[in-house]
Enzyme design. Sequence first.
Site, mmCIF file in Angstrom:
data_model
loop_
_atom_site.group_PDB
_atom_site.id
_atom_site.type_symbol
_atom_site.label_atom_id
_atom_site.label_comp_id
_atom_site.label_asym_id
_atom_site.label_seq_id
_atom_site.Cartn_x
_atom_site.Cartn_y
_atom_site.Cartn_z
ATOM 1 N N GLU A 43 0.857 -1.200 0.000
ATOM 2 C CA GLU A 43 0.000 0.000 0.000
ATOM 3 C C GLU A 43 0.883 1.236 0.000
ATOM 4 O O GLU A 43 1.755 1.387 0.860
ATOM 5 C CB GLU A 43 -0.947 0.063 1.206
ATOM 6 C CG GLU A 43 -1.886 1.283 1.086
ATOM 7 C CD GLU A 43 -2.775 1.583 2.287
ATOM 8 O OE1 GLU A 43 -3.676 2.431 2.152
ATOM 9 O OE2 GLU A 43 -2.565 0.996 3.355
ATOM 10 N N GLU A 68 4.768 4.771 3.665
ATOM 11 C CA GLU A 68 4.301 6.107 4.040
ATOM 12 C C GLU A 68 5.510 7.046 4.051
ATOM 13 O O GLU A 68 6.581 6.683 4.491
ATOM 14 C CB GLU A 68 3.622 6.049 5.420
ATOM 15 C CG GLU A 68 3.304 7.374 6.070
ATOM 16 C CD GLU A 68 2.455 8.304 5.214
ATOM 17 O OE1 GLU A 68 1.443 7.874 4.630
ATOM 18 O OE2 GLU A 68 2.844 9.494 5.112
ATOM 19 N N ASP A 101 9.574 8.237 0.059
ATOM 20 C CA ASP A 101 8.747 8.801 -1.001
ATOM 21 C C ASP A 101 8.585 7.745 -2.101
ATOM 22 O O ASP A 101 9.583 7.168 -2.554
ATOM 23 C CB ASP A 101 9.450 10.046 -1.557
ATOM 24 C CG ASP A 101 8.570 10.813 -2.538
ATOM 25 O OD1 ASP A 101 7.816 10.162 -3.304
ATOM 26 O OD2 ASP A 101 8.636 12.045 -2.530
ATOM 27 N N ASP A 123 -3.346 11.722 -1.998
ATOM 28 C CA ASP A 123 -3.426 13.186 -2.014
ATOM 29 C C ASP A 123 -3.837 13.650 -3.416
ATOM 30 O O ASP A 123 -3.225 13.236 -4.403
ATOM 31 C CB ASP A 123 -2.064 13.791 -1.654
ATOM 32 C CG ASP A 123 -1.654 13.443 -0.223
ATOM 33 O OD1 ASP A 123 -2.544 13.083 0.563
ATOM 34 O OD2 ASP A 123 -0.456 13.526 0.088
ATOM 35 N N TYR A 200 -9.714 6.851 5.814
ATOM 36 C CA TYR A 200 -10.384 7.907 5.056
ATOM 37 C C TYR A 200 -11.704 7.412 4.466
ATOM 38 O O TYR A 200 -12.669 8.164 4.386
ATOM 39 C CB TYR A 200 -9.483 8.415 3.930
ATOM 40 C CG TYR A 200 -8.461 9.440 4.364
ATOM 41 C CD1 TYR A 200 -7.895 9.407 5.633
ATOM 42 C CD2 TYR A 200 -8.054 10.456 3.513
ATOM 43 C CE1 TYR A 200 -6.956 10.330 6.034
ATOM 44 C CE2 TYR A 200 -7.115 11.396 3.905
ATOM 45 C CZ TYR A 200 -6.566 11.324 5.165
ATOM 46 O OH TYR A 200 -5.637 12.257 5.540
HETATM 47 N N1 SAH Z 1 -4.421 5.379 2.737
HETATM 48 C C1 SAH Z 1 -4.863 6.066 3.938
HETATM 49 C C2 SAH Z 1 -4.325 7.494 4.033
HETATM 50 C C3 SAH Z 1 -4.676 8.413 2.895
HETATM 51 S S1 SAH Z 1 -3.919 10.017 3.029
HETATM 52 C C4 SAH Z 1 -6.376 6.023 4.005
HETATM 53 O O1 SAH Z 1 -7.027 5.744 3.000
HETATM 54 O O2 SAH Z 1 -6.934 6.274 5.089
HETATM 55 C C5 SAH Z 1 -2.602 9.834 1.833
HETATM 56 C C6 SAH Z 1 -1.291 9.399 2.481
HETATM 57 O O3 SAH Z 1 -0.338 9.180 1.466
HETATM 58 C C7 SAH Z 1 -0.674 10.452 3.407
HETATM 59 O O4 SAH Z 1 -0.382 9.860 4.658
HETATM 60 C C8 SAH Z 1 0.579 10.910 2.681
HETATM 61 O O5 SAH Z 1 1.619 11.280 3.564
HETATM 62 C C9 SAH Z 1 0.925 9.692 1.856
HETATM 63 N N2 SAH Z 1 1.661 9.998 0.618
HETATM 64 C C10 SAH Z 1 1.290 10.876 -0.328
HETATM 65 N N3 SAH Z 1 2.185 10.924 -1.324
HETATM 66 C C11 SAH Z 1 3.145 10.028 -1.011
HETATM 67 C C12 SAH Z 1 4.353 9.626 -1.652
HETATM 68 N N4 SAH Z 1 4.752 10.163 -2.799
HETATM 69 N N5 SAH Z 1 5.105 8.678 -1.057
HETATM 70 C C13 SAH Z 1 4.713 8.156 0.129
HETATM 71 N N6 SAH Z 1 3.593 8.494 0.788
HETATM 72 C C14 SAH Z 1 2.817 9.424 0.223
#
Ligand code: SAH
Length: 223
Positions: A43, A68, A101, A123, A200
């Site tokens: 994930e 994350e 990242d 995001d 979410y």
């Molecule tokens: N999947 C979770 C959280 C969604 S919020 C849910 O559905 O409840 C999106 C998450 O992705 C955030 O915690 C953000 O920090 C992470 N994120 C966004 N872009 C990212 C990237 N390029 N690499 C790693 N994590 C990332």
Amino acid sequence: MRLRNIPGAREQVKEDTRCFGAGDDTRGKWEEIFGRKAPVMLEIGMGKGRFIIDMALRHPEYSFIGLERYESVMVKALGKLDRMERDGIPVPENLRFLCMDAANLEDMFERGEIDRIYLNFSDPWPKERHAKRRLESRGFLEIFGRVLKDKGIIEFKTDNEGLFDFALSELEDSGYELVYLSRDLHSDEEEMKDNVMTEYEEKFSAKGNKIFKYVIKKNPDRK
Ligand code: SAH
């Protein structure tokens, strides 16, 4: 998800044996890390980890990785596992975390090392000039395509219709084939049988938002 900086989070993540990150030698080594040969499910952007922890508990036959970017968010997932352990709830052994990242995924995975990628409530980066940062953009799909095995799968859920439409438009000539699409996942009884809610998803569906989902498959002839 961006939480207030938590003092010591970086050190905590670095020291935790369940957590990996930049500089760790994981490329091509995930079977070794999990100590077995099993499909690897990743994930990307797991937030506080609810989905990936539930998935790991529900599917002991697979190996799960929660990725994350932020340490301040990662420590929430670690805390969740610690609390489960303290409360005598079985903690999944088939789960590891990656703090990094997603753009650098190829530093940590060999070609074809992943069976399935989950993108949950990514995001949206609504500004056009940030479109390349969206995890469903063509550039990211290409990176994912290289670490996914042939016929590997990507599952994407969101309540953001704009992001979903963008994601669909990025599929054209992408080397992926659409295998499932819903603009109201929660009314699809068959698909909901195996649905594991994310943090979410619970929050936004409770507000009455529709949940959008696609499943795409990497074409075997994709480069
Ligand atoms: N999947 C979770 C959280 C969604 S919020 C849910 O559905 O409840 C999106 C998450 O992705 C955030 O915690 C953000 O920090 C992470 N994120 C966004 N872009 C990212 C990237 N390029 N690499 C790693 N994590 C990332």
